[in-house]
Each structure stands twice: as C-alpha cells, then as structure tokens.
Design a protein around this motif. Structure first.
Motif, mmCIF file in Angstrom:
data_model
loop_
_atom_site.group_PDB
_atom_site.id
_atom_site.type_symbol
_atom_site.label_atom_id
_atom_site.label_comp_id
_atom_site.label_asym_id
_atom_site.label_seq_id
_atom_site.Cartn_x
_atom_site.Cartn_y
_atom_site.Cartn_z
ATOM 1 N N TYR A 1 2.470 1.585 -3.375
ATOM 2 C CA TYR A 1 1.503 2.028 -4.387
ATOM 3 C C TYR A 1 1.204 3.526 -4.255
ATOM 4 O O TYR A 1 1.108 4.231 -5.264
ATOM 5 C CB TYR A 1 0.212 1.221 -4.258
ATOM 6 C CG TYR A 1 -0.823 1.568 -5.306
ATOM 7 C CD1 TYR A 1 -0.563 1.369 -6.659
ATOM 8 C CD2 TYR A 1 -2.058 2.096 -4.943
ATOM 9 C CE1 TYR A 1 -1.504 1.682 -7.627
ATOM 10 C CE2 TYR A 1 -3.008 2.414 -5.906
ATOM 11 C CZ TYR A 1 -2.721 2.201 -7.245
ATOM 12 O OH TYR A 1 -3.649 2.528 -8.198
ATOM 13 N N SER B 1 1.187 -0.331 -12.554
ATOM 14 C CA SER B 1 1.013 -0.647 -11.137
ATOM 15 C C SER B 1 -0.462 -0.787 -10.771
ATOM 16 O O SER B 1 -0.839 -1.654 -9.980
ATOM 17 C CB SER B 1 1.667 0.448 -10.286
ATOM 18 O OG SER B 1 1.539 0.168 -8.913
ATOM 19 N N THR B 2 -1.315 0.049 -11.360
ATOM 20 C CA THR B 2 -2.740 0.030 -11.039
ATOM 21 C C THR B 2 -3.415 -1.243 -11.536
ATOM 22 O O THR B 2 -4.407 -1.699 -10.947
ATOM 23 C CB THR B 2 -3.433 1.267 -11.654
ATOM 24 O OG1 THR B 2 -2.810 2.448 -11.131
ATOM 25 C CG2 THR B 2 -4.914 1.308 -11.323
ATOM 26 N N THR C 1 -1.495 -3.922 -8.553
ATOM 27 C CA THR C 1 -1.407 -3.696 -7.115
ATOM 28 C C THR C 1 -2.749 -3.661 -6.381
ATOM 29 O O THR C 1 -2.884 -4.302 -5.333
ATOM 30 C CB THR C 1 -0.612 -2.409 -6.819
ATOM 31 O OG1 THR C 1 0.619 -2.440 -7.530
ATOM 32 C CG2 THR C 1 -0.323 -2.292 -5.328
ATOM 33 N N PRO C 2 -3.780 -2.924 -6.850
ATOM 34 C CA PRO C 2 -5.049 -2.900 -6.101
ATOM 35 C C PRO C 2 -5.661 -4.283 -5.886
ATOM 36 O O PRO C 2 -6.150 -4.582 -4.788
ATOM 37 C CB PRO C 2 -5.945 -2.018 -6.972
ATOM 38 C CG PRO C 2 -5.000 -1.119 -7.691
ATOM 39 C CD PRO C 2 -3.813 -1.976 -7.979
ATOM 40 N N LYS C 3 -5.617 -5.126 -6.926
ATOM 41 C CA LYS C 3 -6.150 -6.486 -6.779
ATOM 42 C C LYS C 3 -5.299 -7.296 -5.816
ATOM 43 O O LYS C 3 -5.824 -8.083 -5.018
ATOM 44 C CB LYS C 3 -6.196 -7.170 -8.153
ATOM 45 C CG LYS C 3 -6.864 -8.550 -8.137
ATOM 46 C CD LYS C 3 -8.317 -8.456 -7.722
ATOM 47 C CE LYS C 3 -8.987 -9.822 -7.714
ATOM 48 N NZ LYS C 3 -10.395 -9.753 -7.251
ATOM 49 N N THR C 4 -3.996 -7.091 -5.850
ATOM 50 C CA THR C 4 -3.104 -7.780 -4.918
ATOM 51 C C THR C 4 -3.389 -7.351 -3.486
ATOM 52 O O THR C 4 -3.424 -8.189 -2.565
ATOM 53 C CB THR C 4 -1.627 -7.480 -5.258
ATOM 54 O OG1 THR C 4 -1.364 -7.869 -6.610
ATOM 55 C CG2 THR C 4 -0.690 -8.232 -4.322
ATOM 56 N N LEU C 5 -3.620 -6.060 -3.264
ATOM 57 C CA LEU C 5 -3.964 -5.560 -1.932
ATOM 58 C C LEU C 5 -5.284 -6.148 -1.449
ATOM 59 O O LEU C 5 -5.408 -6.534 -0.276
ATOM 60 C CB LEU C 5 -4.053 -4.029 -1.961
ATOM 61 C CG LEU C 5 -2.744 -3.265 -2.173
ATOM 62 C CD1 LEU C 5 -3.013 -1.783 -2.354
ATOM 63 C CD2 LEU C 5 -1.789 -3.493 -0.998
ATOM 64 N N GLU C 6 -6.248 -6.234 -2.347
ATOM 65 C CA GLU C 6 -7.543 -6.831 -1.987
ATOM 66 C C GLU C 6 -7.379 -8.290 -1.573
ATOM 67 O O GLU C 6 -7.945 -8.732 -0.574
ATOM 68 C CB GLU C 6 -8.499 -6.732 -3.176
ATOM 69 C CG GLU C 6 -9.852 -7.397 -2.927
ATOM 70 C CD GLU C 6 -10.702 -7.474 -4.178
ATOM 71 O OE1 GLU C 6 -11.611 -8.326 -4.229
ATOM 72 O OE2 GLU C 6 -10.451 -6.698 -5.121
ATOM 73 N N VAL D 1 1.849 6.236 -7.146
ATOM 74 C CA VAL D 1 0.831 7.147 -7.683
ATOM 75 C C VAL D 1 1.286 8.598 -7.563
ATOM 76 O O VAL D 1 1.230 9.371 -8.530
ATOM 77 C CB VAL D 1 -0.518 6.943 -6.964
ATOM 78 C CG1 VAL D 1 -1.521 8.018 -7.382
ATOM 79 C CG2 VAL D 1 -1.081 5.560 -7.274
ATOM 80 N N GLN E 1 -6.848 -8.378 -17.010
ATOM 81 C CA GLN E 1 -5.620 -8.053 -16.286
ATOM 82 C C GLN E 1 -4.398 -8.478 -17.091
ATOM 83 O O GLN E 1 -3.416 -7.732 -17.193
ATOM 84 C CB GLN E 1 -5.610 -8.738 -14.923
ATOM 85 C CG GLN E 1 -4.445 -8.318 -14.038
ATOM 86 C CD GLN E 1 -4.416 -9.060 -12.722
ATOM 87 O OE1 GLN E 1 -4.310 -10.280 -12.687
ATOM 88 N NE2 GLN E 1 -4.504 -8.318 -11.625
ATOM 89 N N LEU F 1 0.839 -1.206 0.000
ATOM 90 C CA LEU F 1 0.000 0.000 0.000
ATOM 91 C C LEU F 1 0.869 1.249 0.000
ATOM 92 O O LEU F 1 0.604 2.203 -0.746
ATOM 93 C CB LEU F 1 -0.931 -0.001 1.213
ATOM 94 C CG LEU F 1 -1.843 1.231 1.353
ATOM 95 C CD1 LEU F 1 -2.775 1.355 0.151
ATOM 96 C CD2 LEU F 1 -2.652 1.148 2.652
#
Length: 311
Positions: free
Chosen positions: A35, A74-75, A78-83, A39, A100, A32
């Motif tokens: 990321y 990255s977008t 990364t967001p799916k990985t964080l989820e 950003v 993806q 996080l």
C-alpha cells in the motif's frame, strides 16, 4: 439469530483471508508495504506528470487519471483489510459495506473505460499520426475521461441500488475480505436470480465493450506496425504500447476470471487470490510498469530533480 425480512442488517463480519495469527501478521506487513508503494508510486506519477510540461500530452493525461483511480481503488480496500488483519472481530457496518462496494464498482468500471481510452489514444498516435493533435484534442480527451467516470457512476449506482434491497436472514458472515458482490449475494435469503442477471449484464457489458475497444485498437496497431519496414521503427512503435498492453492484460485477466461466471461457482480460495491481486497488487504494479518501461517518465523525473537542485 434469524433476521426478519423487514429488519435491517446493522453490520457484516468478514471471514478474512486466514485464521492463522502468524500468517495474518505476515500479510499485514506485506499489504502495508504494498500500500505504501502504491501511494508513493501513483502520487509520484501524478506529481511528475503535473510538474513536467513535456508530459502534458493526451497519453500522460490519461495516465494521471489511471494513477488517481489506482490510488483511490487501493484506498477503498487496503486500509480496511489492514485493520481487519490486526483485529479479532473483522466487522463492517451495513452502510460501510454498501459504500465500499459502491466505490469498488465505480472505480473498477471507470478504469475499464479509461484503459479503452488509452488504447484508442495509442491507435490514433500510431495509425493516424498526422491527425493526432486534431483528433486527440484537449476537449475530446476530457470528454473521454468524463465519459469513463460517468459510466462508472451509472454502473455502481445501479448495482448498489439493487444490492441494497436484499434481505439477510441467517448469516451476516461474508466469506471474503471486502464487500464484493458475489459473497454478499450468497448471504441473501431472498431470490437473487434477477439481481445476478443484472450484475452479470452490467459487469459483462462493461468488461466486454471496453475489451472489444481495446482489442480492435490493438489489431489495427499491430497491422500498422507490421507494415513498417525498418526494425527500429517497429520497435519504437511497439514500445509505446507495451506498458499499456501489459497493464491491460493483468487487469482484465483477473477481472474476467472473477466476475464473468455464475455466482454459484464462487470459490473462496481462488477468488480471494484473484481479488487480492487486482485490488491490492495491480494498483502498485501500474505505476511501476508505466515508469520503469518508459524513458519519458524517467527523463521527466531527472529534469524535475535537476530543477529542484538548481533552486
């Protein structure tokens, strides 16, 4: 339950990076943070280049697109990985997996040729400085960027089109943390030999053509720098290439390690570490490399801040 060849796969389950909840929590906080820095760094780089007129040059035109690619790259991951790090069931729909994968291949291939364009830009600037404004015209720069995106589109379209025709029978568990081609290929119950050859040719051609372009450019640059008599001149010429060369080395090193080998040699641990590096870490490093090592970017930031304070 066995899946028949004519039965579509509805979703996949990621094995993830680790089974330990404590390590997952640590990785979530770390990713996080990375990321957010990614950003802020890439969006900030784009904004600085756009706002400061002195940075409206071919080199920074390419750099703004590199920042856009890194931000998008990255977008996608990364967001799916964080989820998935926060949930017990790390799943993704079949369509979501292909989407993806498509953007992952598209952005990665585009970045390869964008880095080649940046190397050629440095070659012209150092080896043929008198003709630089003519050679690196706005139209030519736009053509190079458009060509990079077009090649990325073709690479990703061909790859995902072939991957979408695979059949999955026994398992839908992906031994990875995102939809990369080698672990998805490993799940197929059909013969993947032809697809592996096609992907190897496409990925290998993309990497090698762009890498050869970069190598030839830098051999010429090095030859020109060695002919410069003054030490300060050599230092100045090399400093204009150092950031790009560092970014290229990191990016291509991890990509070649991961993809230019048979899928049978896929290693969950080693390839995951390499994948984390080039999908999550490198997009954060690029704006830091190009800003911290670049006086023009620092001065542009100072000018923008000063201008805003005066307003």
């Amino acid at each position: 339950m066995e899946r028949k060849n004519n039965t579509p796969v509805h979703d996949f389950i990621f094995l993830g990076l680790t089974d330990s909840e404590e390590i997952q929590s640590i990785l979530f906080m770390l990713f996080l943070l990375i990321y957010l820095v990614t950003v802020l760094g890439n969006a900030g780089m784009i904004l600085i280049i756009r706002l400061d007129l002195q940075l409206h040059t071919p080199m920074y035109f390419f750099l703004s697109h590199l920042s856009f690619l890194d931000l998008s790259y990255s977008t996608v991951i990364t967001p799916k990985t964080l989820e998935n790090l926060l949930t017990s069931t790390k799943h993704i729909s079949y369509g979501g997996c292909l989407v993806q994968m498509y953007f992952f291949v598209f952005l990665g291939a585009t970045e390869c040729f964008l880095l080649s364009s940046m190397a050629y830009d440095r070659y012209v600037a150092i080896c043929n400085p008198l003709h630089y404004p003519v050679v690196m015209s706005t139209r030519f720069c736009c053509s190079l960027v458009f060509g990079s995106y077009l090649i990325g589109f073709v690479d990703s379209f061909v790859t995902v089109l072939r991957m979408s025709r695979l059949h999955f029978c026994d398992s839908n568990v992906i031994h990875h943390f995102f939809c990369d081609t080698p672990p998805v290929l490993a799940l197929s119950c059909t013969d993947t030999h032809d697809i592996e050859i096609m992907i190897f040719i496409v990925a290998g051609s993309t990497l090698m053509v762009s890498l050869i372009t970069i190598s030839v450019s830098y051999v010429s640059i090095l030859s020109t720098i060695l002919k410069i008599t003054s030490t300060s001149g050599k230092r100045k010429a090399f400093s204009t290439c150092a950031s790009h060369l560092l970014g290229v080395t990191i990016f291509y090193g991890t990509m070649i390690f991961t993809y230019l080998k048979p899928s049978k040699s896929y290693s969950l641990g080693k390839d995951q570490v390499a994948s984390v590096f080039y999908t999550i870490v490198i997009p954060m490093l690029n704006p830091l490399i190009y800003s911290l090592r670049n006086k023009e970017v620092k001065n542009a930031l100072i000018r923008i801040i000063h201008k805003e304070l005066l307003w």
